[in-house]
Design a protein around this motif. Structure first.
Motif, PDB file in Angstrom:
ATOM      1  N   SER B 246      63.666 125.452  46.930  1.00 27.51           N
ATOM      2  CA  SER B 246      64.290 125.976  47.980  1.00 27.51           C
ATOM      3  C   SER B 246      65.172 126.312  48.567  1.00 27.51           C
ATOM      4  CB  SER B 246      64.730 124.298  48.547  1.00 27.51           C
ATOM      5  OG  SER B 246      64.755 123.610  47.848  1.00 27.51           O
ATOM      6  N   ARG B 247      65.906 126.108  47.335  1.00 24.71           N
ATOM      7  CA  ARG B 247      68.073 127.126  47.361  1.00 24.71           C
ATOM      8  C   ARG B 247      67.354 128.333  47.284  1.00 24.71           C
ATOM      9  NH1 ARG B 247      72.144 128.249  47.659  1.00 24.71           N
ATOM     10  NH2 ARG B 247      73.345 127.467  46.694  1.00 24.71           N
ATOM     11  N   ILE B 248      65.627 129.118  46.788  1.00 25.12           N
ATOM     12  CA  ILE B 248      65.735 130.774  46.996  1.00 25.12           C
ATOM     13  C   ILE B 248      65.800 130.563  48.598  1.00 25.12           C
ATOM     14  CG2 ILE B 248      64.716 132.447  45.891  1.00 25.12           C
ATOM     15  CD1 ILE B 248      64.443 130.914  43.907  1.00 25.12           C
ATOM     16  N   SER B 249      65.068 130.042  49.227  1.00 27.42           N
ATOM     17  CA  SER B 249      64.611 130.084  50.565  1.00 27.42           C
ATOM     18  C   SER B 249      65.563 130.064  51.214  1.00 27.42           C
ATOM     19  CB  SER B 249      63.389 129.439  50.418  1.00 27.42           C
ATOM     20  OG  SER B 249      62.507 128.961  50.231  1.00 27.42           O
ATOM     21  N   LYS B 250      66.695 129.554  50.995  1.00 25.38           N
ATOM     22  CA  LYS B 250      67.833 129.155  51.778  1.00 25.38           C
ATOM     23  C   LYS B 250      68.664 130.435  52.092  1.00 25.38           C
ATOM     24  CE  LYS B 250      70.744 125.482  50.933  1.00 25.38           C
ATOM     25  NZ  LYS B 250      71.777 124.571  50.630  1.00 25.38           N
ATOM     26  N   ASP B 256      60.389 130.027  53.236  1.00 26.40           N
ATOM     27  CA  ASP B 256      59.335 129.286  51.791  1.00 26.40           C
ATOM     28  C   ASP B 256      59.605 129.919  50.428  1.00 26.40           C
ATOM     29  OD1 ASP B 256      57.092 126.558  51.379  1.00 26.40           O
ATOM     30  OD2 ASP B 256      58.412 127.131  50.385  1.00 26.40           O
ATOM     31  N   SER B 257      59.350 129.574  49.548  1.00 24.64           N
ATOM     32  CA  SER B 257      59.661 130.228  48.377  1.00 24.64           C
ATOM     33  C   SER B 257      58.643 129.914  46.863  1.00 24.64           C
ATOM     34  CB  SER B 257      60.504 131.090  47.724  1.00 24.64           C
ATOM     35  OG  SER B 257      61.416 130.420  48.067  1.00 24.64           O
ATOM     36  N   ILE B 258      58.057 130.354  46.285  1.00 24.21           N
ATOM     37  CA  ILE B 258      56.893 130.174  45.477  1.00 24.21           C
ATOM     38  C   ILE B 258      57.935 130.772  43.655  1.00 24.21           C
ATOM     39  CG2 ILE B 258      55.636 131.639  45.618  1.00 24.21           C
ATOM     40  CD1 ILE B 258      52.740 129.796  44.572  1.00 24.21           C
ATOM     41  N   LEU B 259      57.792 129.648  42.671  1.00 23.70           N
ATOM     42  CA  LEU B 259      58.274 130.485  42.178  1.00 23.70           C
ATOM     43  C   LEU B 259      57.702 130.264  40.061  1.00 23.70           C
ATOM     44  CD1 LEU B 259      61.623 129.688  40.920  1.00 23.70           C
ATOM     45  CD2 LEU B 259      60.816 127.552  39.909  1.00 23.70           C
ATOM     46  N   TYR B 260      57.583 131.592  40.211  1.00 20.27           N
ATOM     47  CA  TYR B 260      56.930 132.046  38.425  1.00 20.27           C
ATOM     48  C   TYR B 260      57.142 132.260  36.955  1.00 20.27           C
ATOM     49  CZ  TYR B 260      53.311 134.286  41.748  1.00 20.27           C
ATOM     50  OH  TYR B 260      52.317 134.074  43.003  1.00 20.27           O
ATOM     51  N   SER B 261      56.515 131.596  36.718  1.00 17.89           N
ATOM     52  CA  SER B 261      56.847 131.160  34.818  1.00 17.89           C
ATOM     53  C   SER B 261      57.253 132.903  34.363  1.00 17.89           C
ATOM     54  CB  SER B 261      56.505 130.504  34.211  1.00 17.89           C
ATOM     55  OG  SER B 261      55.455 131.168  34.409  1.00 17.89           O
ATOM     56  N   TYR B 262      57.318 134.420  34.516  1.00 14.24           N
ATOM     57  CA  TYR B 262      57.904 135.527  34.148  1.00 14.24           C
ATOM     58  C   TYR B 262      58.451 136.269  34.887  1.00 14.24           C
ATOM     59  CZ  TYR B 262      58.163 138.516  29.987  1.00 14.24           C
ATOM     60  OH  TYR B 262      57.923 139.320  28.980  1.00 14.24           O
ATOM     61  N   GLY B 263      58.881 136.996  34.871  1.00 14.49           N
ATOM     62  CA  GLY B 263      59.016 138.521  35.661  1.00 14.49           C
ATOM     63  C   GLY B 263      58.073 139.683  35.768  1.00 14.49           C
ATOM     64  N   LEU B 264      57.816 139.405  34.974  1.00 19.33           N
ATOM     65  CA  LEU B 264      56.476 140.528  35.395  1.00 19.33           C
ATOM     66  C   LEU B 264      54.869 140.207  36.091  1.00 19.33           C
ATOM     67  CD1 LEU B 264      56.406 143.261  33.779  1.00 19.33           C
ATOM     68  CD2 LEU B 264      54.966 142.485  32.110  1.00 19.33           C
ATOM     69  N   SER B 265      55.080 138.898  35.711  1.00 15.06           N
ATOM     70  CA  SER B 265      53.611 138.133  36.236  1.00 15.06           C
ATOM     71  C   SER B 265      53.884 138.275  37.263  1.00 15.06           C
ATOM     72  CB  SER B 265      53.147 136.886  35.067  1.00 15.06           C
ATOM     73  OG  SER B 265      54.047 135.748  35.443  1.00 15.06           O
ATOM     74  N   THR B 266      54.836 137.785  38.032  1.00 10.37           N
ATOM     75  CA  THR B 266      54.723 137.881  39.497  1.00 10.37           C
ATOM     76  C   THR B 266      54.028 138.896  40.380  1.00 10.37           C
ATOM     77  OG1 THR B 266      57.201 137.022  39.141  1.00 10.37           O
ATOM     78  CG2 THR B 266      57.059 137.415  41.532  1.00 10.37           C
ATOM     79  N   MET B 267      54.258 139.616  40.096  1.00  8.46           N
ATOM     80  CA  MET B 267      54.192 141.910  41.268  1.00  8.46           C
ATOM     81  C   MET B 267      52.134 141.095  40.965  1.00  8.46           C
ATOM     82  SD  MET B 267      54.110 142.579  43.873  1.00  8.46           S
ATOM     83  CE  MET B 267      55.735 143.378  44.338  1.00  8.46           C
TER      84      MET B 267
END
Lengths: 452, 568
Positions: B246-250, B256-267
């Protein structure tokens, strides 16, 4: 949304039929937030819903429940007396992240130490560590196998292996779960036929198996599979995500438990999230293999290096397991998890539940079969302060729903006895004791003790 | 003499054509040769008369017509061979008829008399159906015998698992001995660090360290489970995972946003959620491997356009919409990065939005290197180009750059984010982000909001460095003037990527050894499809001082001149 005429809908209606009709109604069984470390007892945040489970709102109330769901096999999840101070020290020294890839400026002394440590622990000449276990599989398989290769994977392999195999471009064939004879049949057929359509001989063949299958709790029949692969000159890739640190006399995984020489397995992969209480994944193999991977693997070249406190946690926990920290806590933990798993499994089976998995494996799924029993079992257990994990589609087939128990070395005997009571009561209510219970044996045991 | 129904039917049904002497009878639908008078009659009556004959029990009466018919056709004449054959056939037919009309062949079912011919008709029908249901004829494949398979298995020799190790594979990166801030210790010496993407200098910052320590003490290191199974950690009153989202979306102004555990796997987890086989994706040719892998896994149709060239994008979109008229069900995407890792260029977002609205595509934006960097307050490319953030459908970013932590996030409308919670493989099947890293992200965002001068300082540093590097011999600048990644490629390429890499690596090595300035070359994996030229990258940070920047530019000028002269 606004102004979306002329655009195709972003989410197809068919895909989320299951979500709208089945999953949303039992949504409160999944994704439960906790507000403490995932130790043997933790605080589960209570949630409520005003619109029939479509959205869930968190409250500030928590309830302390017994944790039977987290992957905390050796009890390193919470703050540990040896590991945590060292992790904080490394945080001060190296900061929370290196913000760089391993090939650029992300390799610190910790990383080189970690790789040596892991290689020594697993029993291979060299190892390379990545920031995430899922990415390890997805990025390694395309490097090792390409077009013209054949991947033979177990039918119940994890999603990361399936994704990695698809990304590699090799042909994929599946063999029946844990059946070495079927693997042999498939190998013979494929070598004789060659590549599809051109019938040229395959460039290389790789067989991918897991140490412990997370949804079945079974150990893989490694000795037979390795001997078959040796006979037909195929390479073996072993994914020890759940078994490293949790099984084996000194925690070295399935190879130690089943007596397979690590030199026979070509590529050993594992993750640190489960038994070591950290994050990341590793690949262990020969020195040349590791060197080649460091030069070509995208996860190494483009992904951020593993966070330094995480790396330190792994090093410390390996030291504890091997007893190098000067105490025998490691040996105690290993003995405890073995005793706990065997005790729990045998008790559940005596009560009449259908429990899958082999002896010594800390993962035990209890079959529910009927998807309607998932919310019943889960909510009732939570009401009695036991937090379990229930697994539904798509992780398992729709009609093979199960509740999965993960035993930890942090559980004491009293915890397990309480859990057994609660599960037995809920099992009667929900009706999942598919086998007849065995009350007679217990009476007999008591009888013999009395006589003596 | 009763005619033989068996023979009457055969030629008419199977349509055999035999022309070896004898009569050729022209029948309305097919031409058959019948060797006997009765057969001739029956065949002649075929097709149109066939049904009448079948249906009537006293169908034999119809045969009365035969004489006139056959007489008409018999003008051709007989041969002696034919008559001999006919006689043989007659006798056989008589025998068969008698056998068929025996009492055993007659039956009475439900009061209906069934003569022998019905029995035969039934048998014929069964035979016909059986033949029709057979598959087309294939020569039988002889399966390999066990011995042959054994031989093949023995003969087969696999390739080695990896190719042999060459010299460049033995490259070892320099090992850091302290935190990766603007100054770092390598081999006991302190060097100026231009190799980490720590744009705002938050690595090792006190506030971040404090919050991480608190999280480590409370939660330990890992989260021990995926988000669906008790891996969501929620520290009350200060939440962790759910609050990070929620901090990121604000901060960004999205729902809304969703958190992934690794940068490379996000995309590479987000793209296959929304694009399946048959959808069309238009993507820049300079995107990084994470995006390329996501595109490959989604199995959609991929069309590349020239790197950061809006005209090429316009032409490509034009071609695609012209080709695909039935585009109602097709989902169409444009995938771009805000600051390209492979070249340092900034994408012109306002033009892309105009094109997107004209051709009705959706935009996927990867803001890894621009989050916290571009724009007045660090909100990224949308703020920098003056585009409202709702116009971008999906924004992803890796947090391992400006936010000095690990992991990644994806943000967009609620529908987009909720869909990912169940179908994104990197989110569902993987353990969640360790809680101390999520707290570090929250603290970092707080700091960006409270201190906007960090961003101003970064911009000043970038312009200073670019001024210093304006006349380096042998290297040209390819990155945009505002990008935090300063990318220099060789002015005159040696002709091959390998040759270029050798020269550039020598420059970087000498810079580190002689001048204590740590910079890196761009590395390419064998799986990477990007064909942009390789070069030297310098990551500018707000923590660098002016002295550091001048040192870097002087060093680069000197070393590159030396190395290139040496090569010539």
């Amino acid at each position: 949304g606004f102004g979306f005429q002329g655009y195709a809908p972003i989410c197809l209606g068919l895909e989320d039929f299951y979500i709208r009709r089945l999953y949303l109604r039992i949504q409160d069984c999944f994704g439960r937030p906790i507000s403490s470390a995932p130790d043997a007892w933790f605080d589960v945040v209570e949630r409520y819903s005003n619109d029939n489970n479509k959205t869930l709102k968190r409250t500030t109330k928590t309830s302390k429940c017994l944790n039977l769901g987290s992957y905390n096999y050796l009890g390193f999840a919470a703050a540990d007396e040896y590991c945590t101070p060292r992790a904080i020290e490394s945080l001060k020294k190296f900061a929370a992240s290196t913000c760089s890839t391993r090939v650029d400026g992300g390799t610190t002394m910790l990383h080189t130490d970690l790789e040596e440590c892991v290689a020594r622990f697993v029993g291979k000449p060299a190892a390379v560590v990545f920031g995430m276990g899922y990415v390890t599989n997805s990025a390694i398989l395309p490097i090792l196998m390409g077009k013209g290769g054949l991947i033979i994977s177990d039918s119940l392999n994890h999603n990361s292996i399936v994704n990695g195999a698809r990304g590699s471009g090799a042909t994929i064939r599946v063999f029946q779960h844990n059946t070495p004879s079927h693997l042999e049949t498939v190998l013979r057929e494929q070598i004789a036929e060659g590549q599809p359509r051109t019938h040229r001989p395959w460039k290389k063949i790789m067989v991918i198996v897991e140490g412990i299958y997370s949804m079945e709790g079974e150990l893989c029949k490694l000795p037979e599979i390795v001997s078959i692969c040796k006979k037909y000159k195929a390479y073996v890739y072993l994914d020890e995500a759940h078994s490293i640190g949790a099984v084996g006399k000194s925690g070295r995984g399935v190879c130690e438990l089943l007596g397979v020489d690590t030199a026979d397995v070509d590529v050993m992969m594992g993750t640190f999230t489960k038994s070591f209480g950290s994050c990341g994944g590793y690949i262990a193999g020969s020195k040349e293999l590791v060197q080649y991977l460091k030069y070509t693997c995208p996860a190494h070249l483009y992904g951020t290096a593993i966070s330094p406190p995480g790396a330190q946690q792994i090093i410390s926990s390996i030291k504890v397991i091997l007893g190098e920290d000067g105490s025998n806590r490691g040996a105690q933990k290993l003995a405890r998890i073995r005793e706990n798993s065997n005790f729990f499994r045998s008790e559940l089976q005596k009560m009449g539940f259908e429990v899958l998995g082999d002896n010594d494996s800390p993962v035990m799924p209890i079959m529910l079969y009927n998807p309607a029993k998932i919310p019943a079992f889960s909510r009732e257990c939570l009401r009695q302060k036991v937090a379990v994990v229930t697994v539904a589609f798509p992780a398992t087939p729709l009609l093979l729903a199960r509740a999965r128990i993960c035993i930890s070395a942090a559980h004491t005997k009293e915890d397990l006895v309480k859990a057994l009571e609660v599960i037995s009561g809920v099992g009667d209510l929900v009706g999942i004791k598919y086998f007849p219970a065995e009350p007679n044996k217990q009476h007999q045991e008591h009888g013999t003790i009395k006589l003596e | 003499m009763q005619p033989a129904p068996l023979f009457c039917y055969f030629p008419a049904v199977l349509g055999t054509k035999r022309e070896e002497g004898g009569i050729q009878i022209e029948v309305p639908r097919r031409r058959v040769l019948v060797p006997c008078q009765e057969l001739a009659a029956a065949a002649a009556l075929s097709s149109n008369c066939f049904r009448r004959y079948c249906l009537s029990e006293s169908g034999r009466a119809e045969l009365g017509k035969r004489d006139t018919y056959t007489n008409r056709k018999l003008g051709k004449g007989f041969s002696t061979m034919a008559s001999y054959g006919l006689n043989m056939l007659n006798s056989t037919v008589n025998w068969v008829t008698q056998a068929l009309d025996a009492p055993s062949a007659r039956a009475v079912v439900f009061g209906v008399h069934i003569g022998g011919h019905y029995f035969v008709e039934g048998l014929l029908l069964v035979v016909i159906l059986f033949l029709l249901s057979q598959k087309s004829y294939k020569p039988p494949k002889r399966p390999l015998s066990k011995k042959e398979i054994d031989e093949l298995c023995d003969d087969w020799v696999p390739e080695p698992l990896i190719p042999s190790i060459t010299k460049e594979m033995q490259y070892q990166p320099p090992v850091l001995e302290s935190a990766a801030g603007p100054h770092v210790v390598i081999n006991g010496k302190e060097v100026v660090n231009f190799a980490t993407a720590d744009y705002l200098g938050l690595v090792g910052h006190e506030k971040v360290q404090e919050s991480c320590t608190a999280a480590l003490e409370k939660y330990g290191v890992g989260s021990c489970g995926p988000r669906g199974f008790y891996g969501t950690i929620d520290l009350l009153p200060l939440d962790v995972h759910l609050d990070c989202e929620s901090r990121i979306s604000k901060f960004l102004g999205t729902p809304d946003s969703i958190l992934y555990s690794y940068g490379l796997s996000t995309m590479f987890s987000a793209i296959p959620c929304f694009a399946k086989k048959g959808d069309v994706i238009v993507v820049d040719e300079g995107v990084h491997w994470g995006i390329q892998n996501g595109l490959h896994l989604s199995r959609s149709t991929i069309v590349y356009f020239k790197h950061n060239d809006m005209k090429s994008l316009h032409d490509t979109l034009e071609n695609i919409t012209a080709d695909n008229k039935r585009a109602k069900k097709l989902r169409r995407y444009i995938v771009v990065e805000s600051v390209y890792q492979n070249s340092g260029q900034i994408a012109p977002l306002d033009e892309i939005i105009k094109l997107k609205e004209k051709y009705r595509f959706r935009v996927f934006l990867d803001e890894s290197n621009s989050f916290g960097v571009l724009g007045q307050s660090g909100r990224g490319l949308t703020e920098y180009c003056g585009v409202p953030v709702e116009k971008i459908d999906i924004i992803t970013a890796a947090m391992g750059h400006a936010l000095a932590t690990e992991g990644g996030f994806c943000t967009g409308s609620t529908r987009v984010v909720d869909h990912q919670r169940l179908s994104s493989s990197g989110y569902v099947f993987s353990a969640s982000l360790p809680p101390y890293l999520a707290t570090a992200a929250i603290t970092a965002i707080d700091m960006i909001e409270e201190n906007p001068d960090l961003i101003k300082k970064l911009k000043r540093n970038i312009s200073l460095l670019l001024k210093g590097l304006s006349n380096v011999e042998g290297l040209t600048l390819t990155s945009s003037p505002e990008s935090p990644i300063v990318f220099l490629k060789l002015e005159q390429s040696t002709g091959s990527t390998k040759g270029d890499m050798e020269v550039l690596e020598e420059i970087a090595e000498r810079a580190l050894k002689e001048d204590s300035v740590f910079m890196v070359t761009s590395k390419r994996s064998i799986l990477d499809k990007c064909r942009l030229p390789v070069g030297i990258r310098l990551f500018v940070s707000a923590g660098h001082t002016e002295a550091d920047l001048t040192k870097a530019s002087e060093c680069l000028k000197r070393v590159s001149a030396l190395v290139l002269k040496h090569r010539d």
